[in-house]
Write a protein that holds these residues in place. Structure first.
Motif, PDB file in Angstrom:
ATOM      1  N   LYS A  76       0.824  -1.126  -0.070  1.00 50.27           N
ATOM      2  CA  LYS A  76      -0.088   0.040   0.064  1.00 50.27           C
ATOM      3  C   LYS A  76       0.689   1.303   0.091  1.00 50.27           C
ATOM      4  O   LYS A  76       0.087   2.402  -0.166  1.00 50.27           O
TER       5      LYS A  76
ATOM      6  N   SER B 226      -0.236   3.015  -2.965  1.00 49.44           N
ATOM      7  CA  SER B 226      -1.352   3.892  -2.666  1.00 49.44           C
ATOM      8  C   SER B 226      -1.038   5.144  -2.096  1.00 49.44           C
ATOM      9  O   SER B 226      -1.496   6.443  -2.496  1.00 49.44           O
TER      10      SER B 226
ATOM     11  N   ALA C  47      -6.052   5.356  -6.065  1.00 55.01           N
ATOM     12  CA  ALA C  47      -5.326   5.012  -4.750  1.00 55.01           C
ATOM     13  C   ALA C  47      -6.403   4.756  -3.741  1.00 55.01           C
ATOM     14  O   ALA C  47      -6.370   3.693  -2.780  1.00 55.01           O
TER      15      ALA C  47
END
Length: 336
Positions: free
Chosen positions: A105, A108, A230
């Motif tokens: 992540k 993101s 995202a």
């Protein structure tokens, strides 16, 4: 509360047409994906530096609002590329005892940072356009400016081609964010060329400021697109229907699998996480059930080489649904 299983006739031919693998996360081995994203983000940083330096020199000679808009955009491209350069390297690290789901992540969060940069730049450009609209001063060195912008378009197109290939191979959200930046930059350059030509060779001097306004709006649209990408990963959105259908079909390629239930999927940078329940004949031994699960994992890993897979065998016909009822989805089951 019982959950209707995904059903497939065991007599059905288990061969099937798989969806397009391009641009999907989790398809390549993590090492291969990391190598591609490292190289493409390094290239993006290099191109960003070239564009930013070149447009700074060009703006100092022309004082064009359109060139300034493109310069600000290129500056964002460079800082966004640096963010992606760092994020893809961090996201590619192996899971460990502290981060058992990996660090995917990070890509993101890099995209969120890029969104913030884009919104800030768009606001700045809108202020600049408002100040310049009433000035109507003629541009200088218009021919040089147009030639330079054409050159910037050419190298940006070359980078976009390389980024498109990297996205098809890895599905990286960080590279997608970068590509959104540079795609907008390419169109920005084209519109700046049009604005420069109109302002230099026609009485419509205000066209240059109009291009700057258009670019500010384009930046906001770019921010929206990157934010959607995202958001999907940060909020653990399910994979696409095509991907989920493929997962179900792969799991049920063995006729001993009666149904697939409680399928949950999510993407995290270069990785994906898959968990499901396989309904099996209740007369099977634990060893036989384990063998079926291992073969299902192997089939899934053949297509999703960067997947973390958790499969729970379950006796067919048992209506009990495992887990917290809060997480039961009204949309289940989807058909394979």
């Amino acid at each position: 509360m019982s959950v209707e299983p995904h059903k497939l006739d065991p007599r059905e031919d288990t061969r099937f047409d798989r969806p397009d693998r391009r641009g999907r996360p989790g398809r390549l081995p993590p090492e291969n994906s990391a190598r591609i994203t490292r190289r493409i983000t390094a290239l993006a940083v290099g191109i960003g530096v070239i564009l930013m330096v070149g447009k700074t020199l060009l703006w100092q000679n022309t004082h064009s609002v359109g060139v300034l808009a493109s310069l600000v955009h290129s500056g964002l491209d460079m800082f966004g590329a640096i963010s992606s350069f760092i994020a893809v390297r961090y996201a590619a690290r192996k899971p460990d005892g502290k981060y058992r789901f990996g660090r995917g992540k990070a890509e993101s969060f890099s995209a969120v940072f890029q969104v913030c940069l884009i919104v800030f730049a768009a606001s700045h450009l809108l202020e600049e356009v408002v100040e310049q609209i009433g000035t109507n001063h003629p541009l200088t060195h218009s021919g040089l400016a147009i030639a330079a912008m054409v050159f910037f378009v050419i190298i940006t197109v070359w980078l976009l081609i390389a980024q498109s290939w990297a996205i098809r191979a890895t599905g990286s959200i960080a590279v997608r964010g970068d590509r959104a930046h540079y795609l907008a930059d390419m169109f920005a350059n084209l519109f700046v060329i049009i604005g420069l030509a109109i302002s230099a060779f026609t009485p419509l001097i205000w066209a240059d400021a109009a291009v700057g306004l258009f670019m500010a709006l384009w930046l906001l649209y770019t921010a929206y697109r990157v934010a959607r990408l995202a958001w999907a990963q940060l909020m653990d959105m399910e994979l696409s229907e095509e991907e989920r259908s493929l997962i179900i079909r792969l799991a049920m390629a063995d006729p001993r699998v009666r149904a697939v239930t409680e399928l949950r999927t999510r993407a995290s940078g270069p990785h994906i996480h898959i968990q499901m329940r396989l309904d099996l004949d209740e007369t099977l031994s634990l060893s036989e059930a384990h063998d079926i699960v291992l073969k299902a994992e192997k089939r899934l890993m053949g297509d999703f080489q960067a997947a973390d897979i958790l499969i729970h065998p379950h006796p067919a016909g048992c209506g009990h649904a495992h887990g917290n009822r809060r997480f039961f989805s009204d949309t289940l089951p989807e058909k394979p």
